[in-house]
Motif scaffolding. Sequence first.
Motif, short mmCIF file in Angstrom:
data_model
loop_
_atom_site.label_atom_id
_atom_site.label_comp_id
_atom_site.label_asym_id
_atom_site.label_seq_id
_atom_site.Cartn_x
_atom_site.Cartn_y
_atom_site.Cartn_z
N GLY A 1 52.61 52.18 -1.01
CA GLY A 1 52.56 53.57 -1.50
C GLY A 1 52.41 54.91 -0.48
O GLY A 1 53.16 56.22 -1.75
N LEU B 1 59.66 54.29 -4.18
CA LEU B 1 58.65 53.03 -3.95
C LEU B 1 58.74 52.05 -4.62
O LEU B 1 58.39 51.29 -4.32
N ALA C 1 62.09 51.64 1.09
CA ALA C 1 61.90 53.54 0.54
C ALA C 1 62.90 54.59 1.70
O ALA C 1 63.28 55.24 1.01
N ALA D 1 55.11 55.55 1.11
CA ALA D 1 56.37 56.29 0.94
C ALA D 1 56.21 57.24 0.26
O ALA D 1 58.04 57.56 -0.47
N VAL D 2 55.95 57.33 -0.87
CA VAL D 2 55.75 58.47 -1.80
C VAL D 2 56.20 59.61 -1.25
O VAL D 2 56.37 60.52 -2.14
#
Lengths: 792, 162
Positions: A310, A279, A376, A312-313
């Motif tokens: 976000g 992230l 990411a 990508a978390v």
Amino acid sequence: MTGFRSRLPILLWLALLGVATWVVSAQTRVVTDLTLFLPRASDPVENLLVAQLRVGSASRLILVALEGAPSRALARTSAALVDRLRASRLFAYVNNGDIPWSPREQNLLLQNRYLLSAHVVPGRFATKALHESLEERLRALLSTVGAFEKHLLPRDPTGEFQAVSQMWAGERRPQRKHGVWFSTDGKRALLLAETRAPVFDLQAQAVTLSRIHTAFAESAETEAVRLVLSGPSVFAVAARNSIRGEVWRLTTLAIGLVAVLLLAVYRSARTLLLTGLPLLTGVLMGVAGVSLVFGSIHSITLAFGATVIGVAVDYPIHLFSHRKAGEAADSTMTRIWPTLRLSVLTTAIGYTAMLFSGFTGLSQLGLLAIVGLISAAMVTRWVLPVLSSSARTEEPPQRRLSIIRVVDQLRRLWWLSAVFIVVGTIYFVFLDHSPWETDIANLSPISARHKALDRALRAELGAPDVRKLFIVFGDSAEDTLQRSERLAYTLNEFVERRALTGFDAPSRYMPSKALQRQRQAALPTEASLRRTLREATRDLPFRKGLFEPFVADVVTARTSAPLGPADFQGTALGVRLSSLLFRQGTQWVALLPLRGVINETTLAQWVSRLNDSQVHYLDLKVSSNQLINRYRDEALMLLVWGAAAIVLVLVLGLPSLRVVLRVLLSVAAGVIGVVMLLLVFDQRLSLFHLVALLLVAGIGLDYGLFFNRVYQERAERERTARALAVCAATTMLVFGVLAVSETPVLNAIGTTTATGAILCLVLSATLCRDPTISTSSTSAGPTDATANFSTH
Amino acid sequence: MKERGQVSHGRARFEEVKYSSLLEKPIVLRGMLYYDAPSRVEKRTESPFEERYVVDEGTVLIERHKKRPRIFSLQDHPMIRAFVEGFRATLAGDLETLQMLYDTHFSGERQRWRLVLVPLHDDMSSIVESIHIEGSDTDITQIEIREVGGDSSRISIRENLL
């Protein structure tokens, strides 16, 4: 996996991080110019509209009120405040009603009164008219206050100076008390200030506002005096501060909640930290990428972009949740990578369309999302496995709730997505109102109380609440002023016919040179003026030769060079004029703001009959709403293109059209479902909802793709279901927190995405791969759908 | 001054002589003065033309020669205010207001006193040099305004009618 080869990704990653950090720290300029988020204007009127939003004089006006103390104390505070503000040089002008014009300005008006006064028409200096003027002057001189009226009498017996200065002072002024402006109820002392900084320069505006506060603190006579500020820049700065504060608060809360959740799931601080790496890398790379391509990044792009990235978390969550006990992270990654890759690619492609947007803000956002998501994903693919080689993951103990059992129950509802799509479509078809938010005012974070205060102050101060106006274009100042004069002539008729109560026009203050020459022609010659003067003063007791200065001034005026706008530069008069007459590119523009438009149809009909491309009637509110709507329509178009690209990638990347259909069905149903829910709960859609829908689509694709992987063992299905549950839970936490925000923008994104995530999770579960097919005995190779392409 | 403050009504005939460098000869105006304590003063000129001039609290009304009356706030015109208070505060015996605006010199005795007002503030003193008020007991008999540059105006109050 030892030695240089395994460390290469880490080294590359660190090097890129270093470069990105350098770019961000040394190159990145965060700009707050809201107009980056406005569409490129398609015609001169829109161009003007955008320019006025950016730098227009009305946009730079700050309305100041002092209240809470006896009127004398307020008046003295007002006087002290004006002095300090004028001395600060931050304002083009500051006025509290003390003196209208400086001596320099008075002199300018006095010297040119015969060119500027509308009373100078043929016959003004004929014997009878002159006699009347002189008699009137005599009475004034003999009156009780005659001492104050006599000094200009020999120079200006027809009172042109008074006429000119009264006209410049404007018709609507607040009442005065103790020498300064007060509200009608006498409880507020009023001031007007026009900042030098444009309204979009929030940094400079913040400095200006804090200067007003310190100047007020130094000027306030008693503790009781309160300062009230209003105006576009006050709102803009307040909105920025409140959004900033809220973003900070909510983000901290969301990060805290997500951390607690991930700790509970993975029971490892190390895993938690590793989850954050992709992230952070994504945001850093994205910002660096945007700064390199665009030279700067807009603060809104930054705020939005961080939210978008976000998502990508989810990537590291997939990695950690799919990892079997004792398995090397790298082999877990190899297993899920094809699906993850497809998920990242489709999401990124969804944002590609935004790159082609005409609005810098949107293309920045697209680039930020693409660069951020891809980097990411790459960090998750090549860096995390190396770093997490020793990080432990636990196989879920059997006693825990088996999520896959829930999923299998949901599979019975396979028809749910179709129902959503059908019901949603019917709902949209029969929707009796526009689903779009058409009034941009409703998107503003300004409270109704502040809006009411602004209206009240504006009404008291007679400040332009310019909503309806005529715009006149011309090739030169002279051309524009002549057009403005002709228009004003017609508007006067409209005023008489009560189609409107009044209007303002630059030509009233600054007549065209042609009109000034007409006035010069109306002035008598020296010989004729002397003759009429002799006749007019025959029965009046004025001293012989008293009016020599008058004769001299008229003679000079007859041949003096006509004035142009440049002659007013650097004076308060010039400031006033430049808000109505200004240069825009190669053209000149005159604004004629209207007051109290009663019969708009009459005006509109007249304009359409006029058929003059240089004259436009504009309702600012309607036009700016149209502008925003066009912006939204373009964004919508881009989303459609993005969706088409996603479909194409899915068709190419997935083993069968059946799978493509299953994934698409759940995503489409999720998106339609969210929109329907929003509308049912009486929300109107805005641009922010659109961006959030793109987010929902990306999340839905991820769920759909992972639910449609080919599995070899039941445990892997359980792991996928668990991974998706964790992903959905983090998304719900982050966006659920945003949804409680009172800022319309944050609220829109939060509500839409949180609702969308849960809908997509359920719907993609109903359409997940049939386990009886997935357990078919395919080879021991990569167990991914993509790899099984040939077996179907 | 204090006793002057106890007079609550007044009505008098006046004759005013204006000497102005702008005019060939002095002009004589005649009319009536009315006073209602503490803040209403009316000066009604009857000849050579009609003018009504009323100061009431913070506003001034001027009605000249059958034209629409003009009303403005004294606070908008600090100079006119100072000027007006020269009479009104004297009539009302309001020494405090007088001393805020003028340097005051009182001379003479009860039967024949003289009050000289010299404006304190620049804008006023650039136009009015001094105001001389003469009186006897609580009656004002003459007001003379001397302007900068030599013009002047002398208002003689002929008969006090109560």
